[in-house]
Motif scaffolding. Structure first.
Motif, short mmCIF file in Angstrom:
data_model
loop_
_atom_site.label_atom_id
_atom_site.label_comp_id
_atom_site.label_asym_id
_atom_site.label_seq_id
_atom_site.Cartn_x
_atom_site.Cartn_y
_atom_site.Cartn_z
N SER A 79 12.25 7.83 -1.39
CA SER A 79 13.14 7.48 -2.45
C SER A 79 14.07 6.54 -1.99
N ALA A 82 12.38 3.29 -1.54
CA ALA A 82 12.21 2.67 -2.68
C ALA A 82 13.30 1.88 -3.11
N SER A 86 13.02 -2.12 -3.80
CA SER A 86 13.49 -2.70 -5.18
C SER A 86 14.65 -3.49 -5.11
N ASN A 89 14.63 -7.23 -5.61
CA ASN A 89 14.74 -7.88 -7.20
C ASN A 89 16.19 -7.94 -7.90
N SER A 422 13.26 -10.39 -13.59
CA SER A 422 13.42 -9.28 -14.52
C SER A 422 12.06 -8.74 -14.82
N TRP A 425 10.54 -7.09 -11.71
CA TRP A 425 11.14 -5.69 -11.40
C TRP A 425 10.39 -4.89 -12.52
N LEU A 426 10.44 -5.29 -13.75
CA LEU A 426 9.84 -4.30 -14.87
C LEU A 426 8.48 -3.85 -14.68
N SER A 428 6.87 -4.06 -11.65
CA SER A 428 6.74 -3.29 -10.27
C SER A 428 7.06 -1.81 -10.95
N TYR A 429 8.19 -1.35 -11.69
CA TYR A 429 8.79 -0.07 -11.81
C TYR A 429 7.69 0.62 -12.76
N THR A 430 7.19 -0.13 -13.62
CA THR A 430 6.41 0.71 -14.76
C THR A 430 4.81 0.93 -14.49
N ASN A 432 3.53 2.43 -11.79
CA ASN A 432 2.73 3.88 -11.47
C ASN A 432 2.74 4.67 -12.53
#
Length: 477
Positions: A79, A82, A86, A89, A422, A425-426, A428-430, A432
């Motif tokens: 974590s 991570a 991140s 970004n 943005s 980032w979105l 990459s985050y979503t 998984n």
């Protein structure tokens, strides 16, 4: 949309009907603007600027090969790492918010020089870090620096190049990004994470020093009223024997028309004259990210493993493919085939690649055609990434640097760059979460977005090939 290749800009602020150039005028323009020897300074200036793009790629590619080394040396959890990955970004989004103002206030060279210093400080902090706080702070600074570079490098290149070379040289920005990524992966396999951080300083040094040997953007100099420097810079870029009178007059006439308008504000982006600029620029950046490119690249190894394919083979293939396809298609074909045809081909290929990857996951879930699954997975990823590199990777940045008028370029370009980061980032985050929900559904969603992007490009994106920046303002209206 105007059909002619050329328009006349008049000083009362109105754009006249398209006028055809005579054959003699066209030949003269080619002689004055496109001779390779005369344009040595354009090539040199572009070469210096794209070290900023190389730095962009180095920063983005740093976290992948250093993950386990950093976690072991600094006792970081998944974590905590991570957050480190991140926060780049987050820094880039803040850089995007300020990039337009910085580039307009300090100039294009000043913005690139400032970014190189910020990135250098960030890399040094990473190199000496012994805890997560300073590691994250250094990563944040490199993110802020490349947030500015991601806007100012393509804008600078677009403003200094003749119209017949602008697409290819602006696309070199994306080529050096993927080269920077590949070099970070390659060097990171052999050196420690601290030494890899020091290598990130090298492109910053090339950029910082190189900027002392090239001229400032003539259009920016004219915009801020430095008329003598404007003509000197334009003459330097076009060569000592080039006749710059016509190009200089077009730029000055266009700026005269802008001078009759009030100072640009956010509300000006949404008036009837400018809203199409914004829709095209923002729309291309939204689709560039929402087709799922960061999910595919960042988690390509996971895709191969989940599909039962060897991850190392696929990673090597797609890294090499990115560089080759970007170099061949984006830089060699963009000024021949045009922006729109390459975008259409690119998005169509990404649509096919998404469907192939999704199909591999459906077959795996149902234990069908098992020998075909690795072929579909690797083939789909290669088709997808190769297609992205052929158009959607470079061309949205090229068009962004072309379509906005000078008085709105800083403001609108900053918003477009912010939207891009943005979206990065979105996705990459979503990614998984989507893969946990449904692996095949994830790529069918991306395929749907590709289909929507195809409609958007066909309906709204203009062809800007072979037109000056001033002429393009007559097209996007």
């Amino acid at each position: 949309m105007a059909d002619s290749e050329n328009v006349e800009i008049v000083t009362d602020g109105n754009i006249s009907e398209p006028l055809l150039q005579t054959e003699k005028e066209s030949e003269a323009e080619c002689r004055n603007g496109d001779d390779d020897k005369e344009l040595f300074m354009v090539y040199l200036s572009t070469f210096v600027a794209v070290w900023g793009a190389f730095e962009f790629g180095s920063c983005v590619g740093y976290s992948a090969p250093t993950q386990f080394g950093i976690m072991n040396d600094l006792n970081m959890s998944y974590s905590e790492f991570a957050v480190f990955g991140s926060i780049l970004n987050i820094g880039a989004m803040i850089g995007a918010i300020t990039c337009g103002w910085i580039a307009d206030y300090l100039g294009r060279k000043g913005a690139m020089r400032l970014s190189s210093v910020i990135c250098t400080v960030g890399w040094i902090i990473i190199f000496v870090s012994w805890g997560s706080f300073f590691l994250d702070f250094g990563r944040f600074l490199t993110g802020y620096g490349i947030g500015i570079l991601s806007y100012v490098v393509p804008v600078f290149i677009a403003e200094i190049t003749p119209k017949t070379l602008r697409g290819a040289l602006a696309a070199a920005n994306q080529l050096f990004i993927v080269i920077g990524l590949a070099v970070a992966f390659l060097i990171g396999a052999f050196v420690s994470w601290r030494m890899l951080a020091l290598t990130g300083v090298i492109p910053c040094a090339f950029l910082f020093v190189g900027l002392f040997f090239i001229p400032e953007s003539p259009r920016w100099l004219a915009m801020v009223g430095r008329q003598n420097e404007f003509r000197v810079a334009l003459q330097t870029l076009r060569g000592p024997h080039a006749d710059i009178s016509r190009e200089a007059d077009e730029i000055q006439e266009y700026l005269t028309s802008l001078s009759h308008m009030p100072r640009a504000t956010v509300l000006d982006l949404f008036n009837r004259r400018n809203i199409r600029f914004v829709i095209v620029g923002v729309g291309l950046m939204v689709f560039q990210q929402c087709v799922g490119i960061n999910g595919v690249i960042f988690y390509a190894g996971q895709i191969f493993v989940s599909a039962g394919a060897p991850p190392n083979l696929g990673s090597i293939l797609y890294s090499v493919l990115q560089v080759i396809v970007t170099g061949l298609a984006a830089t060699m074909l963009i000024d021949r085939a045009g922006r729109r045809p390459l975008l259409i081909i690119s998005v169509s290929g990404m649509l096919l690649g998404s469907l192939l990857i999704g199909s591999s996951f459906i077959l795996k879930a149902n234990n069908l055609a098992l020998p075909l699954i690795p072929l579909l997975a690797i083939g789909g990823v290669l088709v997808y990434i190769g297609s992205f590199s052929a158009g959607m990777g470079a061309i949205p940045w090229v068009i962004m640097s072309e379509i906005f008028p000078l008085n709105l370029k800083g403001l609108a370009g900053g918003i477009v760059t912010l939207v891009n980061w943005s979206g990065s980032w979105l996705i990459s985050y979503t990614f998984n979460f989507l893969m946990v929900w449904s692996s095949h559904g994830t790529f069918f969603i991306y395929a749907l977005v590709c289909a929507l992007a195809l409609v958007f490009i066909i309906k709204l994106v203009p062809e800007t090939k072979g037109r000056t920046l001033e002429e393009i303002q007559a097209l996007v209206k």
